[in-house]
Scaffold this motif. Structure first.
Motif, PDB file in Angstrom:
ATOM      1  N   ASP A 191       2.379  54.988   1.707  1.00 28.46           N
ATOM      2  CA  ASP A 191       2.653  55.426   0.661  1.00 28.46           C
ATOM      3  C   ASP A 191       2.387  54.042  -0.381  1.00 28.46           C
ATOM      4  N   TRP A 192       3.699  53.189   0.660  1.00 24.07           N
ATOM      5  CA  TRP A 192       3.776  52.027  -0.566  1.00 24.07           C
ATOM      6  C   TRP A 192       2.852  51.209  -0.993  1.00 24.07           C
ATOM      7  N   THR A 193       1.735  50.955  -0.140  1.00 22.62           N
ATOM      8  CA  THR A 193       0.209  50.948  -0.220  1.00 22.62           C
ATOM      9  C   THR A 193       0.008  51.012  -2.566  1.00 22.62           C
ATOM     10  N   ASN A 194       0.318  52.091  -2.243  1.00 20.33           N
ATOM     11  CA  ASN A 194       0.053  52.506  -3.627  1.00 20.33           C
ATOM     12  C   ASN A 194       0.979  52.232  -5.124  1.00 20.33           C
ATOM     13  N   HIS A 195       2.288  51.681  -4.279  1.00 16.05           N
ATOM     14  CA  HIS A 195       3.706  51.069  -5.284  1.00 16.05           C
ATOM     15  C   HIS A 195       4.176  49.640  -5.384  1.00 16.05           C
ATOM     16  N   LEU A 196       3.926  48.789  -4.580  1.00 18.73           N
ATOM     17  CA  LEU A 196       4.084  47.619  -3.713  1.00 18.73           C
ATOM     18  C   LEU A 196       2.980  46.279  -3.987  1.00 18.73           C
ATOM     19  N   THR A 197       3.602  46.092  -4.904  1.00 15.14           N
ATOM     20  CA  THR A 197       2.327  44.552  -4.930  1.00 15.14           C
ATOM     21  C   THR A 197       2.022  43.758  -3.752  1.00 15.14           C
ATOM     22  N   ASP A 198       1.256  42.665  -3.965  1.00 18.01           N
ATOM     23  CA  ASP A 198       1.484  41.665  -2.315  1.00 18.01           C
ATOM     24  C   ASP A 198       2.233  41.453  -2.235  1.00 18.01           C
ATOM     25  N   GLU A 199       2.757  40.193  -3.020  1.00 14.69           N
ATOM     26  CA  GLU A 199       3.840  39.361  -3.210  1.00 14.69           C
ATOM     27  C   GLU A 199       5.651  40.024  -2.973  1.00 14.69           C
ATOM     28  N   MET A 200       5.461  41.639  -3.448  1.00 14.33           N
ATOM     29  CA  MET A 200       6.193  42.345  -3.315  1.00 14.33           C
ATOM     30  C   MET A 200       6.155  42.750  -1.533  1.00 14.33           C
ATOM     31  N   SER A 201       5.045  43.217  -0.944  1.00 14.25           N
ATOM     32  CA  SER A 201       4.885  43.574   0.647  1.00 14.25           C
ATOM     33  C   SER A 201       4.887  42.502   1.700  1.00 14.25           C
ATOM     34  N   SER A 202       4.996  41.395   1.243  1.00 13.37           N
ATOM     35  CA  SER A 202       5.113  40.003   1.653  1.00 13.37           C
ATOM     36  C   SER A 202       6.554  39.528   1.924  1.00 13.37           C
ATOM     37  N   ILE A 203       7.362  39.942   1.398  1.00  9.31           N
ATOM     38  CA  ILE A 203       8.549  39.561   0.754  1.00  9.31           C
ATOM     39  C   ILE A 203       9.764  40.424   2.012  1.00  9.31           C
ATOM     40  N   LEU A 204       9.176  41.520   1.752  1.00 12.85           N
ATOM     41  CA  LEU A 204       9.834  42.941   2.868  1.00 12.85           C
ATOM     42  C   LEU A 204       9.510  42.651   3.679  1.00 12.85           C
ATOM     43  N   ASP A 205       8.054  41.941   4.013  1.00 13.83           N
ATOM     44  CA  ASP A 205       7.198  41.899   5.556  1.00 13.83           C
ATOM     45  C   ASP A 205       8.621  40.752   5.890  1.00 13.83           C
ATOM     46  N   GLU A 206       8.758  39.386   5.299  1.00 10.01           N
ATOM     47  CA  GLU A 206       9.665  38.273   5.863  1.00 10.01           C
ATOM     48  C   GLU A 206      10.649  38.647   6.273  1.00 10.01           C
ATOM     49  N   ILE A 207      11.235  39.669   5.576  1.00  9.80           N
ATOM     50  CA  ILE A 207      12.848  40.425   5.688  1.00  9.80           C
ATOM     51  C   ILE A 207      12.869  40.999   6.942  1.00  9.80           C
ATOM     52  N   THR A 208      11.421  41.801   7.208  1.00  9.44           N
ATOM     53  CA  THR A 208      11.895  42.563   7.844  1.00  9.44           C
ATOM     54  C   THR A 208      11.884  41.836   9.618  1.00  9.44           C
ATOM     55  N   LYS A 209      10.930  41.099   9.189  1.00 15.58           N
ATOM     56  CA  LYS A 209      10.354  40.053  10.578  1.00 15.58           C
ATOM     57  C   LYS A 209      11.031  39.051  10.985  1.00 15.58           C
ATOM     58  N   GLU A 210      12.695  38.149  10.460  1.00 16.99           N
ATOM     59  CA  GLU A 210      13.611  37.888  10.471  1.00 16.99           C
ATOM     60  C   GLU A 210      14.824  38.216  11.041  1.00 16.99           C
ATOM     61  N   LYS A 211      14.644  39.830  10.036  1.00 17.21           N
ATOM     62  CA  LYS A 211      16.041  40.651  11.003  1.00 17.21           C
ATOM     63  C   LYS A 211      15.830  41.177  12.206  1.00 17.21           C
ATOM     64  N   PHE A 212      13.919  41.474  12.287  1.00 16.89           N
ATOM     65  CA  PHE A 212      14.342  42.607  13.580  1.00 16.89           C
ATOM     66  C   PHE A 212      13.434  41.406  14.767  1.00 16.89           C
ATOM     67  N   HIS A 213      13.487  40.277  14.814  1.00 19.35           N
ATOM     68  CA  HIS A 213      12.790  39.156  15.354  1.00 19.35           C
ATOM     69  C   HIS A 213      13.105  39.580  17.075  1.00 19.35           C
ATOM     70  N   ASP A 214      14.049  39.983  17.686  1.00 19.73           N
ATOM     71  CA  ASP A 214      14.336  39.783  18.731  1.00 19.73           C
ATOM     72  C   ASP A 214      13.658  41.817  19.001  1.00 19.73           C
ATOM     73  N   LEU A 215      14.230  43.293  18.209  1.00 11.52           N
ATOM     74  CA  LEU A 215      13.568  43.708  18.299  1.00 11.52           C
ATOM     75  C   LEU A 215      12.654  44.632  18.713  1.00 11.52           C
ATOM     76  N   HIS A 216      12.388  45.120  19.419  1.00 10.16           N
ATOM     77  CA  HIS A 216      10.231  45.951  19.322  1.00 10.16           C
ATOM     78  C   HIS A 216      10.102  46.729  18.484  1.00 10.16           C
ATOM     79  N   ILE A 217      10.637  46.895  17.302  1.00  8.27           N
ATOM     80  CA  ILE A 217      10.066  47.924  16.182  1.00  8.27           C
ATOM     81  C   ILE A 217       8.953  48.013  15.853  1.00  8.27           C
ATOM     82  N   SER A 218       7.875  48.548  15.839  1.00  7.82           N
ATOM     83  CA  SER A 218       6.621  48.784  15.528  1.00  7.82           C
ATOM     84  C   SER A 218       6.991  49.535  14.065  1.00  7.82           C
ATOM     85  N   PHE A 219       5.457  49.185  13.047  1.00 10.78           N
ATOM     86  CA  PHE A 219       5.720  50.860  12.605  1.00 10.78           C
ATOM     87  C   PHE A 219       4.225  50.721  12.417  1.00 10.78           C
TER      88      PHE A 219
END
Ligand SMILES: Nc1ncnc2c1ncn2[C@@H]1O[C@H](COP(=O)(O)OS(=O)(=O)O)[C@@H](OP(=O)(O)O)[C@H]1O
Length: 344
Positions: free
Chosen positions: A316-344
């Motif tokens: 449902d996030w696709t109905n709320h987040l702008t592309d920029e917001m989505s990329s920012i959260l993707d970046e943070i998640t990539k950095e924080k979870f870089h050594d983990l195997h968690i996929s959504f």
């Protein structure tokens, strides 16, 4: 440790709370808030989501003066006694807690509620939060939810792993952790907070909740640290901590319910599988059934039952987040979870 249903007597929490109990609970809450008010005053704070402020305690942000709050956490850390047979369902708010509570309650109690009494199944006449309590609210009860010392106790909690009461960490009990895509957690929390927030505080805008979430400031956040804490221990102690994702539960519900049952010591027999026991549990706990059963009434005086059921969808996030917001959260998640195997 493996258990059979027969070896445990279940005490199912009482579903209706009489007014005397509710009054006593409120008096106990006031005492707890009073006891920890000096410590609260020393904590850094930021603007809150549901409550006015969030307080930073042991690296995580918590509400104050609520049932689930920093004072409750301090009181639990000081007094809570875990049993080795306890089962804890741990989540960050809005990650699927209500669904997980329902699934676990239905599966461990499956022999008590067969098809012939489905219309009176606790989950179809009450809120799942009444069937399986948070440890955070146990602290206010004069009479504990589970009075039989031999009964298996099922609890939920939003407490981060590193802040859990020491007796839980020492007890070797089992913990199920359910994690959800951060963008859907943000959206779900945004709607929930605006419904429950004190009207005097005014509504939250999506932009400000996005900024707070990105900085880690949300109830029991930072999101990423909460997830990482439980994920780490699920790798170190897989027999004690089971790590699940909401998204995988949505796609592979049956295999995850089977996995849950085995992990909790209540595996399905071949006969049960053949006669559709897993599908029955999934049906009872479906978003459609639970939201229908919770269309009316209140869970607490300040929380309507239907506040826990909104869309129940992935993405449902696709109905709320702008592309920029989505990329920012993707970046943070990539950095924080870089050594983990968690996929959504
Ligand atoms: N049965 C079932 N199946 C699938 N999804 C469900 C179910 N019940 C509740 N939900 C969705 O879960 C979101 C609420 O999260 P929580 O239950 O963790 O909330 S809480 O922390 O207990 O307040 C919230 O998600 P959103 O719809 O995205 O807001 C609920 O709709």
């Amino acid at each position: 440790m493996s258990m059979s249903i027969a070896s445990y007597a279940f005490s199912i929490p009482s579903i209706s709370k009489c007014s005397d109990e509710a009054i006593q609970e409120r008096a106990n809450m006031a005492l707890v808030f009073e006891r920890y008010k000096d410590r609260l005053a020393t904590l850094p704070k930021e603007k809150g989501w549901i409550t006015e402020n969030l307080y930073l305690y042991q690296g995580f942000w918590h509400q104050s003066s609520r049932r689930i709050s920093v004072e409750t956490l301090m009181a639990l850390q000081d007094t809570f006694k875990a049993h080795p047979t306890d089962i804890y369902l741990a989540t960050l708010p809005k990650s699927g807690t209500t669904w997980l509570k329902a699934l676990v309650f239905a599966l461990v109690n499956r022999n008590l509620f067969k098809d012939n009494c489905l219309s009176t199944h606790p989950l179809l006449v009450s809120n799942p939060h009444n069937c399986l309590p948070f440890i955070e609210t146990e602290i206010f009860r004069d009479t504990p939810t589970y009075t039989d010392p031999h009964s298996l106790r099922l609890f939920a909690t939003h407490i981060p792993y590193t802040s859990l009461p020491q007796s839980i960490l020492d007890s070797g009990c089992r913990i199920v952790y359910l994690c959800r895509n951060p963008k859907d957690v943000l959206v779900s929390m945004f709607h929930f907070a605006n419904r429950l927030r004190d009207k005097l505080l005014g509504p939250l805008t999506f932009e400000e909740t996005f900024t707070s979430f990105s900085k880690g400031v949300m109830p029991t956040g930072p999101y990423w640290d909460h997830v990482k804490g439980y994920h780490k221990v699920s790798l170190e102690q897989p027999e004690n901590v089971l790590f699940l994702t909401y998204e995988d539960m949505k796609i592979h519900t049956a295999s995850n319910v089977k996995r849950l049952a085995k992990f909790l010591g209540f595996p399905f027999s071949e006969d049960e599988e053949a006669e559709g026991a897993i599908q029955r549990i999934i049906r009872i706990c479906s978003f459609e059934n639970l939201s229908e059963a919770n269309k009316h009434g209140n869970f607490r005086e300040d929380i309507p039952n239907d506040a826990f059921f909104r869309e129940g969808k992935v993405g449902d996030w696709t109905n709320h987040l702008t592309d920029e917001m989505s990329s920012i959260l993707d970046e943070i998640t990539k950095e924080k979870f870089h050594d983990l195997h968690i996929s959504f």
